[in-house]
Design a protein around this motif. Structure first.
Motif, PDB file in Angstrom:
ATOM      1  N   GLY A   4       0.829  -1.191   0.000  1.00  0.00           N
ATOM      2  CA  GLY A   4       0.000   0.000   0.000  1.00  0.00           C
ATOM      3  C   GLY A   4       0.864   1.242   0.000  1.00  0.00           C
ATOM      4  N   PHE A   5       0.208   2.385   0.129  1.00  0.00           N
ATOM      5  CA  PHE A   5       0.943   3.649   0.126  1.00  0.00           C
ATOM      6  C   PHE A   5       0.183   4.680   0.938  1.00  0.00           C
ATOM      7  N   GLY A   6       0.874   5.776   1.232  1.00  0.00           N
ATOM      8  CA  GLY A   6       0.280   6.899   1.934  1.00  0.00           C
ATOM      9  C   GLY A   6       0.725   8.185   1.278  1.00  0.00           C
ATOM     10  N   TRP A   7      -0.079   9.226   1.438  1.00  0.00           N
ATOM     11  CA  TRP A   7       0.265  10.534   0.891  1.00  0.00           C
ATOM     12  C   TRP A   7      -0.238  11.613   1.839  1.00  0.00           C
ATOM     13  N   VAL A   8       0.435  12.755   1.765  1.00  0.00           N
ATOM     14  CA  VAL A   8       0.089  13.895   2.606  1.00  0.00           C
ATOM     15  C   VAL A   8       0.170  15.154   1.758  1.00  0.00           C
ATOM     16  N   ILE A   9      -0.796  16.043   1.927  1.00  0.00           N
ATOM     17  CA  ILE A   9      -0.781  17.337   1.244  1.00  0.00           C
ATOM     18  C   ILE A   9      -0.539  18.411   2.304  1.00  0.00           C
ATOM     19  N   ALA A  19      -4.635  14.015   4.037  1.00  0.00           N
ATOM     20  CA  ALA A  19      -3.815  12.808   4.010  1.00  0.00           C
ATOM     21  C   ALA A  19      -4.693  11.649   3.577  1.00  0.00           C
ATOM     22  N   GLY A  20      -4.066  10.652   3.034  1.00  0.00           N
ATOM     23  CA  GLY A  20      -4.809   9.469   2.611  1.00  0.00           C
ATOM     24  C   GLY A  20      -3.866   8.322   2.345  1.00  0.00           C
ATOM     25  N   GLY A  21      -4.429   7.186   2.106  1.00  0.00           N
ATOM     26  CA  GLY A  21      -3.617   6.016   1.811  1.00  0.00           C
ATOM     27  C   GLY A  21      -4.473   4.848   1.404  1.00  0.00           C
ATOM     28  N   PHE A 112      -0.169   2.664   8.482  1.00  0.00           N
ATOM     29  CA  PHE A 112      -1.529   2.482   8.992  1.00  0.00           C
ATOM     30  C   PHE A 112      -2.407   1.788   7.948  1.00  0.00           C
ATOM     31  N   ALA A 113      -2.378   2.283   6.716  1.00  0.00           N
ATOM     32  CA  ALA A 113      -3.223   1.720   5.657  1.00  0.00           C
ATOM     33  C   ALA A 113      -2.883   0.257   5.390  1.00  0.00           C
ATOM     34  N   CYS A 114      -1.609  -0.080   5.410  1.00  0.00           N
ATOM     35  CA  CYS A 114      -1.197  -1.466   5.170  1.00  0.00           C
ATOM     36  C   CYS A 114      -1.600  -2.367   6.336  1.00  0.00           C
ATOM     37  N   ARG A 115      -1.517  -1.852   7.546  1.00  0.00           N
ATOM     38  CA  ARG A 115      -1.865  -2.645   8.724  1.00  0.00           C
ATOM     39  C   ARG A 115      -3.365  -2.906   8.795  1.00  0.00           C
TER      40      ARG A 115
END
Length: 121
Positions: A4-9, A19-21, A112-115
């Motif tokens: 997975g991945f995460g991103w922040v603006i 933020a999202g993921g 967090f998203a992967c977990r």
């Protein structure tokens, strides 16, 4: 590979705006993960109404491909097409390499998203 991945603006003052993921996604390579993350954050910036965007990534090959400095791997060709289409919607888009130590927040979101799995915004 299940990843997975995460991103922040961030805004220009350094304040986190969004933020999202996504977790539990099936990808063939780390390059696909990074390119998909860039694609998703570009669409999030479009939806947010931003006109100037700086995209930072710790995956130098992905940045070079997006900037046209490196041949595009076939596995990410369609994702890159989506990114290039999204770029046209902005006044200015800059892609830069940033070491992992500079984007700890996005890695926390990705962890967090992967977990937990699923898609977050």
């Amino acid at each position: 590979m299940r990843r997975g991945f995460g991103w922040v603006i961030w805004d220009f003052t350094g304040r986190m705006m969004q933020a999202g993921g996504q977790g539990e996604m099936l990808y063939g390579s780390a390059l696909m993960i990074e390119m998909d993350a860039i694609r998703v954050v570009m669409f999030a910036c479009q939806q947010g109404g931003f006109s100037r965007v700086v995209v930072e990534s710790d995956f130098q090959v992905a940045i070079k491909m997006v900037k046209g400095e490196m041949a595009v791997a076939v596995e990410v060709d369609s994702i890159l097409f989506n990114i290039q289409t999204a770029i046209r919607e902005f006044y200015e888009v800059i892609f830069i390499f940033a070491p992992r130590s500079c984007n700890k927040a996005s890695h926390e979101v990705a962890t967090f998203a992967c977990r937990v799995g699923g898609s977050y915004y």
